[in-house]
Design an enzyme around this catalytic site. Structure first.
Site, PDB file in Angstrom:
ATOM      1  N   ASP A   1       0.844  -1.191   0.000  1.00 52.56           N
ATOM      2  CA  ASP A   1       0.000   0.000   0.000  1.00 52.56           C
ATOM      3  C   ASP A   1       0.879   1.241   0.000  1.00 52.56           C
ATOM      4  O   ASP A   1       2.090   1.172   0.259  1.00 52.56           O
ATOM      5  CB  ASP A   1      -0.943  -0.016   1.212  1.00 52.56           C
ATOM      6  CG  ASP A   1      -0.185  -0.152   2.527  1.00 52.56           C
ATOM      7  OD1 ASP A   1       0.531   0.799   2.885  1.00 52.56           O
ATOM      8  OD2 ASP A   1      -0.306  -1.198   3.196  1.00 52.56           O
TER       9      ASP A   1
ATOM     10  N   GLU B   1      22.193 -22.555 -18.460  1.00 48.59           N
ATOM     11  CA  GLU B   1      21.323 -21.672 -17.659  1.00 48.59           C
ATOM     12  C   GLU B   1      22.118 -20.482 -17.114  1.00 48.59           C
ATOM     13  O   GLU B   1      21.633 -19.355 -17.098  1.00 48.59           O
ATOM     14  CB  GLU B   1      20.688 -22.468 -16.508  1.00 48.59           C
ATOM     15  CG  GLU B   1      19.552 -23.379 -16.973  1.00 48.59           C
ATOM     16  CD  GLU B   1      19.097 -24.349 -15.887  1.00 48.59           C
ATOM     17  OE1 GLU B   1      17.937 -24.777 -15.958  1.00 48.59           O
ATOM     18  OE2 GLU B   1      19.904 -24.685 -14.983  1.00 48.59           O
TER      19      GLU B   1
END
Ligand code: DGJ
Length: 730
Positions: free
Chosen positions: A534, A614
């Site tokens: 928030d 990777e």
């Protein structure tokens, strides 16, 4: 720009594209006359029509006239018990026991700049960046004044609201409700959009037309919550990403809240947003004050996208207090999903070494480094290094990480305690608990009473010892349960309705102390992922771990919903291992990278287990993020499709402020055989510019990319992803 018409008591707040107007009428009732697209030089109160409406009482001053009722007039800050039966903004319990509030205009004050409410988060702006209008309303019988604060950030179309209540009387008054904003509309043909979910699935948008009566979202969990976000929207029924009027309402608050919209009997509507009235009651002694948290409105006449971009710009410039402001944040690796509680110093250094070799810059040691914390039933509250796991403490570990060329970050959960801890054994009375009841546990832990200064001081002393013991650059402030048994041993019975709010103020107080004492530390907020995402937390923690769900495909939805209000630089997002820990899904590394890159980027996996191929890909990802991070974080964000309504692909775009560069990211859903050929229409480019893409080296005009689109390459395989970088050529 704030325009005052003193004679007619009209207050007009202009931003670049919008106008907001209020007027004190013949009874000094402050009416809300307009909010929408910009209109210059006009008294908009002429839009308000009065008439005799049965069962809608008339104020005493109206005498025999029955044509005026608070029940049907658009109010700037609605009252209660004196004629307006719609959603109240304020409710006072007066000494005689009545629950009423009758507010009349009593003056105003204007000032340059915008400061934050004391002890609370807020937007801030210098004298040449913002203006503040304060309107004073007075309840004469109660001897209470209500100050309405309006901050105007013109170029962001942002208007902040805050409310301060002062008891000028000789007797105690109780405040049972005190909203941060009230927004009345003369019409009710509006949709409400809210952002909902649960732990691991936060902020999914839900859109519905206003219906007669009240519809609301909120939280009574003591945190703003995973379930509903304190950001809501109202919009025209035809509004979409690019067209139509829409209003965003963001509450800068991290505790209980309510956002309620009411469609009333004569098809007017009202939005009221603020602290949830559940178990809220603030005692105002004579001279006492109460400040409600700030709210921030953005109105966009051009759809949701423009509203979001205005919020993003304003939040970045006028809300976040980020030690990396204007600089790229370090790319991090966090050990949580790689080790959980099971690690040693050597194991952490191993993870950091692998990460450093790939260009990662910050190592974050997550939960499990302190007290007896070998699982999540013990240790919280004992913020001392577990020397069995980390011999020599941080003094020994941090230099080892720094020797690798990395910064060091640490995890803490200051608000919590386990019963199996030295802190709890010494101070069992420090937890929120109701006398005579054993408090509920959440994740096996209890909540410290952060409304108490002595409790906060003691925790802060421990935190300081840790934070000052080594060169720490980053703090992840976690919080892993909802509040129950909300009662504080430090307050008398008639003040227990203050505990929820005092708890939030306590959290803000400690965060503010951290800002003061450790301004160089980047604080990441976390509440089981996104349970406290928030505007309040963002003032203290400029990034927040978006969700505990690290699956790239689930994250598309979470980050999409979050983007309606909050900028991507605030969304903590990490590449994690597959099969994903939360849902078992296997997605390509490239897809995980592209999704996490639209956030505060990092990795959360055991990089030592990656194959050479990777690692090569990760190195490329890291380099790509470094190259594009300014564009990603400071560019304008465009949602090109919705992962909720389009399963074919999800696409978004960041455009540089000068519109000379853009980065388009596309993530495909499940693959189909022989799919149609798709074109993707881009947004936000300069129609007159020629753009070159790094995918095909061809030249496209901005106009053609926005109107005709870009031909999407066909890919075979589930959840594949790619990015297109566009650059304007002279
Ligand atoms: C919840 C957080 O969201 C996770 O990332 C992790 O930090 C755990 N808590 C640790 O307990």
């Amino acid at each position: 720009m704030i325009v005052l018409d003193r004679e007619h008591k009209i207050f007009t707040l202009h931003t670049q594209n919008t106008t907001y107007q209020m007027k004190a009428d013949q009874y000094n009732v402050l009416l809300h006359t307009y909010y929408g697209s910009r209109i210059d030089h006009f008294d908009l109160s002429g839009l308000i029509q009065c008439g005799n409406r049965s069962f809608s009482p008339n104020p005493n001053e109206a005498g025999r006239s029955r044509d005026y009722s608070l029940d049907v007039m658009p109010q700037e800050y609605s009252t209660c018990g004196v004629g307006d039966f719609r959603l109240p903004s304020i409710e006072l319990e007066l000494p005689g026991g009545s629950h009423t509030a009758d507010l009349r205009y009593a003056g105003f004050h204007l000032e340059k700049g915008k400061t934050t409410p004391e002890g609370l988060p807020g937007f801030h702006g210098g004298e040449d960046e913002a203006e503040t209008l304060v309107i004073f309303l007075k309840d004469s019988a109660a001897q209470v004044t209500v100050e309405l604060y309006y901050g105007v950030f013109e170029s962001f179309d942002l208007i902040t609201r805050a409310v301060r209540v002062v008891n000028h009387g000789a007797e105690t008054v109780r405040l049972c409700r005190c909203a941060s904003l009230c927004l009345d509309f003369l019409q009710s043909d509006l949709d409400m959009i809210t952002f909902n979910g649960h732990h691991l699935t936060e902020r999914c948008p839900d859109r519905g037309s206003l219906r007669p009566g009240i519809q609301s979202v909120g939280s009574v969990r003591g945190i703003s919550s995973h379930q509903h976000n304190p950001f809501v929207m109202l919009c025209g029924r035809d509004a979409d990403e690019d067209t139509g009027i829409c209003y965003g309402a963001m509450l800068l608050y991290s505790g209980n809240f309510e956002a309620a919209a009411e469609c009333s009997q004569y098809e007017n509507s009202r939005l009221v947003m603020g602290i949830h009235p559940y178990h809220f009651c603030w005692t105002l002694e004579p001279g006492g004050t109460f400040t409600a948290p700030e709210a921030a409105l953005v109105c966009s006449p051009n759809g949701f996208g423009e509203m979001s971009r205005q919020y993003h710009r304003a939040i970045r410039k006028h809300l976040l207090r980020d030690p990396y402001s204007g600089r790229r944040k370090p790319i991090l690796v966090n050990n949580w999903e790689a080790t959980y509680f099971d690690f040693t110093a050597d194991r952490l250094v191993e993870i950091a070494r692998e990460a450093a070799a790939l260009g990662i810059e910050l190592f974050v040691m997550d939960d499990g480094w302190f007290g007896s914390r070998n699982d999540d039933n013990r240790g919280l509250g004992d913020w001392q290094v577990n020397l069995e796991k980390l011999p020599g403490g941080l003094e020994a570990l941090v230099p080892r990480i720094q020797e690798l060329g990395m910064k060091f970050g640490i995890w803490m959960e200051p608000e919590m305690v386990n019963e199996d801890s030295s802190l709890y054994r010494a101070h069992p009375d420090w937890v929120l608990h109701v006398p005579g009841r054993s408090p509920s546990r959440g994740r096996g832990q209890l909540v410290l009473d952060f409304s108490r200064r002595d409790v906060r001081d003691s925790i802060y002393d421990q935190m300081k010892k840790i934070l000052s013991s080594a060169d720490i650059s980053y703090l992840k402030w976690d919080m892993n349960r909802s509040l129950t048994d909300v009662w504080s041993a430090s307050l008398p019975a008639h003040r227990q309705g203050e505990v929820f709010h005092r708890y939030v103020l306590g959290v803000y107080d400690l965060l503010e102390r951290l800002h003061r004492d450790y301004p160089h530390i980047l604080i990441e907020g976390c509440c089981g992922g996104g349970g406290r995402f928030d505007g309040g937390m963002l003032y203290y923690t400029p990034q927040i771990w978006c969700s505990d769900d690290t699956d790239a495909i689930d994250r598309l939805r979470i980050q999409y919903g979050t983007s309606f209000c909050y900028p991507v630089c605030t969304m903590g997002a990490h590449v994690s291992a597959v099969p994903n820990e939360q849902n078992g899904r296997i997605t390509p590394l490239e897809t995980r990278g592209i999704t996490a890159m639209s956030g505060a980027f990092g990795y959360e996996m055991d990089l030592g287990k990656c194959t050479a191929e990777e690692k090569r890909k990760i190195r490329c990802q890291v380099e790509r993020y470094k190259a594009y991070s300014d564009l990603i974080h400071n560019g304008d964000y465009y949602r090109l499709s919705s992962p909720f309504s389009d399963s074919t692909y999800t696409a978004w775009e960041q455009v540089s402020p000068d519109r000379r560069q853009a980065l388009v990211s596309v993530v495909q859903g499940c693959t189909n055989a022989a799919p149609p050929f798709y074109t993707l229409r881009l947004k936000g480019l300069n129609p007159a510019f020629q753009y070159q893409t790094d995918l095909d080296d061809a030249l496209y005009s901005g106009a053609s990319l926005m109107n005709a689109g870009y031909p999407l390459p066909q890919m075979q395989g589930d959840y594949l992803a790619f990015q297109i970088f566009l650059k304007a050529v002279e």
